[in-house]
Design an enzyme around this catalytic site. Structure first.
Site, PDB file in Angstrom:
ATOM      1  N   SER A 220       1.024  -1.075  -0.092  1.00 29.18           N
ATOM      2  CA  SER A 220      -0.035  -0.061   0.112  1.00 29.18           C
ATOM      3  C   SER A 220       0.851   1.156   0.028  1.00 29.18           C
ATOM      4  CB  SER A 220      -0.835  -0.114   1.058  1.00 29.18           C
ATOM      5  OG  SER A 220      -0.089   0.225   2.394  1.00 29.18           O
ATOM      6  N   GLY A 222      -0.086   4.761  -0.015  1.00 32.82           N
ATOM      7  CA  GLY A 222      -0.879   5.929   0.556  1.00 32.82           C
ATOM      8  C   GLY A 222      -1.695   6.393  -0.831  1.00 32.82           C
ATOM      9  N   ALA A 223      -1.345   7.718  -0.993  1.00 34.76           N
ATOM     10  CA  ALA A 223      -2.011   8.408  -1.907  1.00 34.76           C
ATOM     11  C   ALA A 223      -1.587   7.880  -3.404  1.00 34.76           C
ATOM     12  CB  ALA A 223      -1.737   9.837  -1.906  1.00 34.76           C
ATOM     13  N   GLY A 225      -1.682   4.911  -4.188  1.00 33.43           N
ATOM     14  CA  GLY A 225      -2.386   3.795  -4.464  1.00 33.43           C
ATOM     15  C   GLY A 225      -1.521   2.287  -3.906  1.00 33.43           C
ATOM     16  N   GLY A 251      -5.173   0.880   5.224  1.00 36.25           N
ATOM     17  CA  GLY A 251      -4.521  -0.373   4.628  1.00 36.25           C
ATOM     18  C   GLY A 251      -5.277  -1.580   4.968  1.00 36.25           C
ATOM     19  N   ASP A 252      -5.843  -1.555   5.914  1.00 34.73           N
ATOM     20  CA  ASP A 252      -6.752  -2.870   6.499  1.00 34.73           C
ATOM     21  C   ASP A 252      -7.770  -3.109   5.438  1.00 34.73           C
ATOM     22  OD1 ASP A 252      -4.887  -2.883   8.622  1.00 34.73           O
ATOM     23  OD2 ASP A 252      -6.169  -1.681   9.723  1.00 34.73           O
TER      24      ASP A 252
END
Ligand SMILES: Nc1ncnc2c1ncn2[C@@H]1O[C@H](COP(=O)(O)OP(=O)(O)OP(=O)(O)O)[C@@H](O)[C@H]1O
Ligand SMILES: O=P(O)(O)OC[C@@]1(O)O[C@H](CO)[C@@H](O)[C@@H]1O
Length: 316
Positions: A220, A222-223, A225, A251-252
Protein backbone atom coordinates in the site's frame (compact mmCIF):
# COMPACT_ATOMS: atom_id res chain seq x y z
CA UNK A 1 -14.61 -17.57 5.52
CA UNK A 2 -11.72 -15.25 6.30
CA UNK A 3 -10.21 -15.60 9.78
CA UNK A 4 -8.22 -12.71 11.23
CA UNK A 5 -5.73 -12.83 14.07
CA UNK A 6 -4.85 -9.67 15.99
CA UNK A 7 -2.22 -10.45 18.62
CA UNK A 8 -2.32 -6.87 19.95
CA UNK A 9 -5.83 -5.42 19.49
CA UNK A 10 -6.82 -2.00 20.78
CA UNK A 11 -9.60 0.33 21.66
CA UNK A 12 -8.93 3.21 19.25
CA UNK A 13 -9.73 6.64 20.62
CA UNK A 14 -9.74 9.51 18.09
CA UNK A 15 -9.64 13.09 19.36
CA UNK A 16 -10.12 16.08 17.06
CA UNK A 17 -8.14 19.18 17.99
CA UNK A 18 -7.66 22.65 16.46
CA UNK A 19 -3.88 22.36 16.66
CA UNK A 20 -1.37 20.03 18.26
CA UNK A 21 1.02 21.89 20.60
CA UNK A 22 3.51 20.02 22.80
CA UNK A 23 3.52 20.81 26.53
CA UNK A 24 0.09 22.47 26.63
CA UNK A 25 -3.46 21.52 27.66
CA UNK A 26 -5.41 20.97 24.48
CA UNK A 27 -9.21 21.02 24.62
CA UNK A 28 -10.51 18.54 22.08
CA UNK A 29 -13.42 19.51 19.80
CA UNK A 30 -14.73 15.97 19.62
CA UNK A 31 -13.76 12.42 20.47
CA UNK A 32 -14.92 9.01 19.42
CA UNK A 33 -14.05 5.40 20.06
CA UNK A 34 -13.68 2.53 17.54
CA UNK A 35 -12.62 -1.08 17.79
CA UNK A 36 -8.98 -1.30 16.68
CA UNK A 37 -6.07 -3.47 15.66
CA UNK A 38 -5.20 -4.44 12.11
CA UNK A 39 -6.84 -7.88 11.96
CA UNK A 40 -9.89 -6.55 13.80
CA UNK A 41 -10.20 -3.83 11.14
CA UNK A 42 -9.91 -6.37 8.31
CA UNK A 43 -12.80 -8.28 9.90
CA UNK A 44 -14.79 -5.05 10.37
CA UNK A 45 -14.37 -4.16 6.69
CA UNK A 46 -15.33 -7.66 5.57
CA UNK A 47 -18.41 -7.76 7.81
CA UNK A 48 -19.51 -4.25 6.78
CA UNK A 49 -19.50 -5.40 3.15
CA UNK A 50 -21.34 -8.65 3.78
CA UNK A 51 -18.50 -11.22 4.01
CA UNK A 52 -18.24 -13.96 6.62
CA UNK A 53 -15.38 -13.42 9.02
CA UNK A 54 -14.11 -14.66 12.36
CA UNK A 55 -11.69 -12.60 14.49
CA UNK A 56 -9.31 -14.17 17.00
CA UNK A 57 -7.88 -11.85 19.65
CA UNK A 58 -6.65 -11.86 23.24
CA UNK A 59 -9.06 -10.16 25.62
CA UNK A 60 -8.52 -8.80 29.11
CA UNK A 61 -9.36 -5.93 31.45
CA UNK A 62 -11.95 -3.19 31.08
CA UNK A 63 -10.68 -2.33 27.57
CA UNK A 64 -11.05 -5.97 26.52
CA UNK A 65 -14.70 -5.86 27.58
CA UNK A 66 -15.18 -2.51 25.86
CA UNK A 67 -13.65 -3.84 22.65
CA UNK A 68 -15.91 -6.90 22.69
CA UNK A 69 -18.95 -4.65 23.30
CA UNK A 70 -17.95 -2.34 20.43
CA UNK A 71 -17.57 -5.33 18.13
CA UNK A 72 -20.79 -7.03 19.22
CA UNK A 73 -22.95 -5.09 16.78
CA UNK A 74 -20.63 -5.62 13.79
CA UNK A 75 -21.66 -9.15 12.82
CA UNK A 76 -18.18 -10.58 13.39
CA UNK A 77 -17.79 -14.01 14.94
CA UNK A 78 -15.39 -13.39 17.85
CA UNK A 79 -12.94 -15.85 19.40
CA UNK A 80 -11.75 -14.12 22.57
CA UNK A 81 -8.77 -15.64 24.38
CA UNK A 82 -8.74 -14.54 28.04
CA UNK A 83 -5.54 -12.86 29.28
CA UNK A 84 -4.65 -11.32 32.64
CA UNK A 85 -3.45 -7.97 31.29
CA UNK A 86 -5.67 -5.28 29.79
CA UNK A 87 -6.10 -4.69 26.06
CA UNK A 88 -4.38 -1.42 25.06
CA UNK A 89 -5.97 1.88 24.09
CA UNK A 90 -4.41 3.68 21.09
CA UNK A 91 -4.96 7.38 20.50
CA UNK A 92 -5.19 9.21 17.17
CA UNK A 93 -5.03 13.01 17.32
CA UNK A 94 -6.61 14.54 14.21
CA UNK A 95 -5.99 18.16 13.18
CA UNK A 96 -8.38 20.14 10.92
CA UNK A 97 -6.22 19.57 7.80
CA UNK A 98 -6.56 15.83 8.42
CA UNK A 99 -3.06 15.27 9.85
CA UNK A 100 -3.16 12.25 12.14
CA UNK A 101 -0.67 11.74 14.97
CA UNK A 102 -0.94 8.22 16.35
CA UNK A 103 0.09 7.11 19.83
CA UNK A 104 0.14 3.32 20.00
CA UNK A 105 0.66 1.64 23.39
CA UNK A 106 2.90 -1.43 23.58
CA UNK A 107 -0.01 -3.55 24.79
CA UNK A 108 -0.35 -5.98 27.71
CA UNK A 109 2.34 -8.50 28.66
CA UNK A 110 1.30 -12.01 27.64
CA UNK A 111 2.78 -14.91 29.66
CA UNK A 112 3.87 -17.97 27.61
CA UNK A 113 0.66 -19.88 28.41
CA UNK A 114 -1.40 -16.99 27.04
CA UNK A 115 0.60 -16.82 23.78
CA UNK A 116 0.16 -20.58 23.45
CA UNK A 117 -3.60 -20.25 24.06
CA UNK A 118 -3.89 -17.62 21.29
CA UNK A 119 -1.96 -19.90 18.90
CA UNK A 120 -4.17 -22.86 19.81
CA UNK A 121 -7.32 -20.77 19.28
CA UNK A 122 -6.04 -19.77 15.82
CA UNK A 123 -5.40 -23.38 14.82
CA UNK A 124 -8.96 -24.31 15.84
CA UNK A 125 -10.59 -21.21 14.32
CA UNK A 126 -8.69 -21.67 11.04
CA UNK A 127 -10.27 -25.03 10.20
CA UNK A 128 -11.91 -24.60 6.78
CA UNK A 129 -10.82 -20.97 6.46
CA UNK A 130 -10.16 -19.67 2.93
CA UNK A 131 -7.59 -17.26 4.32
CA UNK A 132 -6.04 -16.50 7.69
CA UNK A 133 -4.79 -12.94 8.18
CA UNK A 134 -2.06 -12.44 10.81
CA UNK A 135 -1.92 -8.72 11.44
CA UNK A 136 -0.45 -5.96 13.56
CA UNK A 137 2.28 -5.69 16.16
CA UNK A 138 3.04 -8.30 18.81
CA UNK A 139 2.47 -7.36 22.48
CA UNK A 140 5.30 -7.76 25.03
CA UNK A 141 6.03 -11.36 25.97
CA UNK A 142 4.94 -12.80 22.63
CA UNK A 143 7.91 -14.29 20.79
CA UNK A 144 9.12 -12.50 17.66
CA UNK A 145 8.52 -15.60 15.53
CA UNK A 146 4.88 -15.94 16.69
CA UNK A 147 3.40 -15.13 13.25
CA UNK A 148 6.16 -17.11 11.48
CA UNK A 149 5.36 -20.29 13.45
CA UNK A 150 1.61 -19.90 12.98
CA UNK A 151 2.04 -19.22 9.27
CA UNK A 152 4.18 -22.31 8.86
CA UNK A 153 1.64 -24.56 10.61
CA UNK A 154 -1.29 -23.08 8.70
CA UNK A 155 0.48 -23.32 5.37
CA UNK A 156 1.40 -26.96 6.01
CA UNK A 157 -2.30 -27.61 6.69
CA UNK A 158 -3.22 -26.11 3.30
CA UNK A 159 -4.57 -22.76 4.57
CA UNK A 160 -3.66 -19.58 2.71
CA UNK A 161 -1.96 -17.01 4.93
CA UNK A 162 -1.71 -13.22 4.60
CA UNK A 163 0.57 -11.18 6.88
CA UNK A 164 0.55 -7.47 7.69
CA UNK A 165 3.05 -6.66 10.40
CA UNK A 166 6.24 -4.70 10.94
CA UNK A 167 9.76 -4.95 12.36
CA UNK A 168 11.22 -8.30 13.41
CA UNK A 169 7.80 -10.04 13.52
CA UNK A 170 7.30 -9.23 9.83
CA UNK A 171 10.89 -10.06 8.82
CA UNK A 172 10.72 -13.47 10.48
CA UNK A 173 7.22 -14.19 9.08
CA UNK A 174 8.63 -13.94 5.53
CA UNK A 175 10.66 -17.10 6.12
CA UNK A 176 7.41 -19.03 6.64
CA UNK A 177 6.62 -18.44 2.95
CA UNK A 178 3.23 -16.69 3.38
CA UNK A 179 0.96 -16.53 0.33
CA UNK A 180 0.58 -12.76 0.69
CA UNK A 181 2.14 -9.88 2.61
CA UNK A 182 0.69 -6.35 2.86
CA UNK A 183 3.41 -3.86 3.83
CA UNK A 184 2.91 -0.11 3.58
CA UNK A 185 5.71 1.96 2.03
CA UNK A 186 7.70 2.29 5.28
CA UNK A 187 7.35 -1.42 6.14
CA UNK A 188 8.34 -2.37 2.58
CA UNK A 189 11.49 -0.23 2.77
CA UNK A 190 12.37 -1.52 6.24
CA UNK A 191 11.88 -5.20 5.38
CA UNK A 192 13.71 -4.96 2.05
CA UNK A 193 16.51 -2.84 3.55
CA UNK A 194 16.37 -0.22 0.80
CA UNK A 195 14.84 3.23 0.30
CA UNK A 196 11.52 3.29 -1.58
CA UNK A 197 11.26 6.64 -3.34
CA UNK A 198 9.76 5.63 -6.69
CA UNK A 199 7.34 3.04 -8.04
CA UNK A 200 10.36 1.27 -9.53
CA UNK A 201 11.94 1.08 -6.04
CA UNK A 202 8.68 -0.39 -4.72
CA UNK A 203 8.71 -3.10 -7.42
CA UNK A 204 12.36 -3.89 -6.61
CA UNK A 205 11.69 -3.98 -2.84
CA UNK A 206 8.69 -6.27 -3.39
CA UNK A 207 11.05 -8.53 -5.35
CA UNK A 208 13.34 -8.71 -2.30
CA UNK A 209 10.41 -9.75 -0.08
CA UNK A 210 9.42 -12.41 -2.63
CA UNK A 211 13.00 -13.69 -2.73
CA UNK A 212 12.85 -13.96 1.09
CA UNK A 213 9.73 -16.14 0.92
CA UNK A 214 6.47 -14.22 0.23
CA UNK A 215 4.51 -15.55 -2.76
CA UNK A 216 2.86 -12.21 -3.48
CA UNK A 217 3.32 -8.66 -2.21
CA UNK A 218 0.46 -6.18 -1.99
CA UNK A 219 2.18 -2.90 -1.11
CA UNK A 220 0.00 0.00 0.00
CA UNK A 221 1.47 3.32 -1.10
CA UNK A 222 -0.86 5.88 0.47
CA UNK A 223 -1.99 8.51 -2.05
CA UNK A 224 -0.07 6.60 -4.77
CA UNK A 225 -2.45 3.66 -4.51
CA UNK A 226 -1.17 0.10 -4.29
CA UNK A 227 1.13 -2.26 -6.11
CA UNK A 228 0.68 -6.01 -6.57
CA UNK A 229 3.79 -8.06 -7.38
CA UNK A 230 3.36 -11.80 -7.91
CA UNK A 231 4.29 -14.57 -10.37
CA UNK A 232 2.31 -12.69 -13.05
CA UNK A 233 4.50 -9.56 -12.74
CA UNK A 234 3.67 -6.14 -11.31
CA UNK A 235 0.40 -4.19 -11.51
CA UNK A 236 -0.06 -0.71 -10.07
CA UNK A 237 -3.46 0.78 -9.32
CA UNK A 238 -4.97 3.85 -7.74
CA UNK A 239 -8.31 5.42 -6.93
CA UNK A 240 -8.52 9.15 -6.27
CA UNK A 241 -10.21 10.26 -3.07
CA UNK A 242 -11.87 13.70 -3.51
CA UNK A 243 -11.76 14.60 0.20
CA UNK A 244 -9.45 12.35 2.24
CA UNK A 245 -10.66 12.26 5.88
CA UNK A 246 -8.51 9.61 7.59
CA UNK A 247 -6.17 6.88 6.41
CA UNK A 248 -6.35 5.04 9.76
CA UNK A 249 -7.40 1.50 8.79
CA UNK A 250 -7.27 2.20 5.02
CA UNK A 251 -4.51 -0.38 4.60
CA UNK A 252 -6.69 -2.89 6.44
CA UNK A 253 -9.61 -2.09 4.11
CA UNK A 254 -7.30 -2.60 1.09
CA UNK A 255 -6.29 -6.04 2.34
CA UNK A 256 -9.89 -6.97 3.20
CA UNK A 257 -11.16 -6.01 -0.27
CA UNK A 258 -8.29 -7.85 -1.96
CA UNK A 259 -9.04 -11.06 -0.03
CA UNK A 260 -12.81 -10.73 -0.45
CA UNK A 261 -12.23 -10.72 -4.23
CA UNK A 262 -10.22 -13.95 -4.13
CA UNK A 263 -6.83 -12.77 -2.91
CA UNK A 264 -4.92 -12.79 -6.19
CA UNK A 265 -4.65 -10.93 -9.47
CA UNK A 266 -5.57 -7.53 -10.86
CA UNK A 267 -9.31 -7.88 -10.22
CA UNK A 268 -8.67 -8.37 -6.49
CA UNK A 269 -6.30 -5.39 -6.51
CA UNK A 270 -9.04 -3.24 -8.04
CA UNK A 271 -11.54 -4.33 -5.40
CA UNK A 272 -9.05 -3.63 -2.60
CA UNK A 273 -8.40 -0.16 -4.02
CA UNK A 274 -12.13 0.61 -4.07
CA UNK A 275 -12.47 -0.44 -0.42
CA UNK A 276 -9.35 1.54 0.63
CA UNK A 277 -10.45 4.68 -1.20
CA UNK A 278 -13.86 4.49 0.47
CA UNK A 279 -12.24 4.01 3.91
CA UNK A 280 -9.92 7.00 3.30
CA UNK A 281 -12.96 9.18 2.68
CA UNK A 282 -14.50 8.26 6.06
CA UNK A 283 -13.54 9.64 9.52
CA UNK A 284 -11.41 7.67 12.03
CA UNK A 285 -11.17 3.99 11.14
CA UNK A 286 -14.78 3.74 10.01
CA UNK A 287 -15.16 0.97 7.43
CA UNK A 288 -17.20 1.49 4.25
CA UNK A 289 -20.74 0.31 3.64
CA UNK A 290 -21.77 -0.88 0.13
CA UNK A 291 -23.06 2.62 -0.77
CA UNK A 292 -19.60 4.12 -0.04
CA UNK A 293 -17.85 2.11 -2.79
CA UNK A 294 -17.13 3.64 -6.20
CA UNK A 295 -15.51 0.92 -8.33
CA UNK A 296 -15.58 3.15 -11.42
CA UNK A 297 -12.91 5.41 -9.88
CA UNK A 298 -10.26 2.65 -9.83
CA UNK A 299 -7.49 2.80 -12.45
CA UNK A 300 -5.12 -0.16 -13.05
CA UNK A 301 -1.80 0.20 -14.91
CA UNK A 302 -0.25 -3.02 -16.27
CA UNK A 303 2.87 -1.10 -17.20
CA UNK A 304 4.30 0.28 -13.99
CA UNK A 305 5.66 3.80 -14.38
CA UNK A 306 8.94 2.90 -12.66
CA UNK A 307 10.38 6.43 -12.63
CA UNK A 308 7.34 7.94 -10.89
CA UNK A 309 8.29 9.51 -7.56
CA UNK A 310 6.07 8.52 -4.64
CA UNK A 311 4.37 11.35 -2.80
CA UNK A 312 5.23 12.13 0.78
CA UNK A 313 2.68 10.64 3.17
CA UNK A 314 -0.58 12.55 2.69
CA UNK A 315 -1.64 14.49 5.81
CA UNK A 316 -4.99 12.65 5.82
N1 LIG B 1 -4.64 10.28 0.04
C1 LIG B 1 -5.09 9.15 -0.51
N2 LIG B 1 -5.76 9.17 -1.68
C2 LIG B 1 -6.23 8.05 -2.25
N3 LIG B 1 -6.11 6.81 -1.70
C3 LIG B 1 -5.45 6.71 -0.54
C4 LIG B 1 -4.91 7.87 0.12
N4 LIG B 1 -4.32 7.46 1.26
C5 LIG B 1 -4.49 6.11 1.32
N5 LIG B 1 -5.15 5.65 0.25
C6 LIG B 1 -5.54 4.27 -0.05
O1 LIG B 1 -5.47 3.52 1.16
C7 LIG B 1 -4.49 2.48 1.04
C8 LIG B 1 -3.78 2.29 2.35
O2 LIG B 1 -3.08 3.47 2.70
P1 LIG B 1 -1.65 3.41 3.45
O3 LIG B 1 -0.61 2.98 2.49
O4 LIG B 1 -1.50 4.72 4.13
O5 LIG B 1 -1.93 2.20 4.46
P2 LIG B 1 -1.37 1.81 5.90
O6 LIG B 1 -0.20 2.66 6.29
O7 LIG B 1 -1.19 0.35 5.88
O8 LIG B 1 -2.64 2.17 6.78
P3 LIG B 1 -3.18 1.49 8.14
O9 LIG B 1 -2.03 0.73 8.75
O10 LIG B 1 -3.64 2.63 9.00
O11 LIG B 1 -4.32 0.61 7.75
C9 LIG B 1 -3.59 2.88 -0.12
O12 LIG B 1 -3.01 1.74 -0.74
C10 LIG B 1 -4.57 3.62 -1.04
O13 LIG B 1 -5.27 2.66 -1.82
O1 LIG C 1 0.46 -1.06 16.76
P1 LIG C 1 0.04 -1.86 15.54
O2 LIG C 1 -0.50 -3.20 15.92
O3 LIG C 1 1.10 -1.91 14.48
O4 LIG C 1 -1.13 -1.04 14.83
C1 LIG C 1 -2.34 -0.83 15.52
C2 LIG C 1 -3.19 0.18 14.78
O5 LIG C 1 -2.53 1.44 14.64
O6 LIG C 1 -3.46 -0.31 13.47
C3 LIG C 1 -4.80 -0.06 13.10
C4 LIG C 1 -4.84 0.65 11.78
O7 LIG C 1 -4.28 -0.15 10.78
C5 LIG C 1 -5.43 0.71 14.25
O8 LIG C 1 -6.75 0.32 14.44
C6 LIG C 1 -4.55 0.38 15.44
O9 LIG C 1 -4.58 1.36 16.44
Amino acid sequence: MIVTVTANPSVDRTVEVDALARGTVIRARAAHVDPGGKGVNVSRALAALGHKTRAVLPSGGAEGRQLADLLAADGIELVLVPIRGAVRANVSVVEPDGTVTKLNEPGPYLVPDESAAVAEAVRTAAAQADWVVLAGSLPPGVPEDFYARLAETLRRGGTRVAIDSSGPAFASALTARPHLVKPNREELAEAAGMPVATLGDAVAAAGVLRARGADAVLASLGADGALLVDDGGAVHGEAPVPVPRSTVGAGDALLAGFLAAGGCGARALAEGLAWAAAATGLPGSRMPAPADLDRTAVRLHDTVETGRALRERDPA
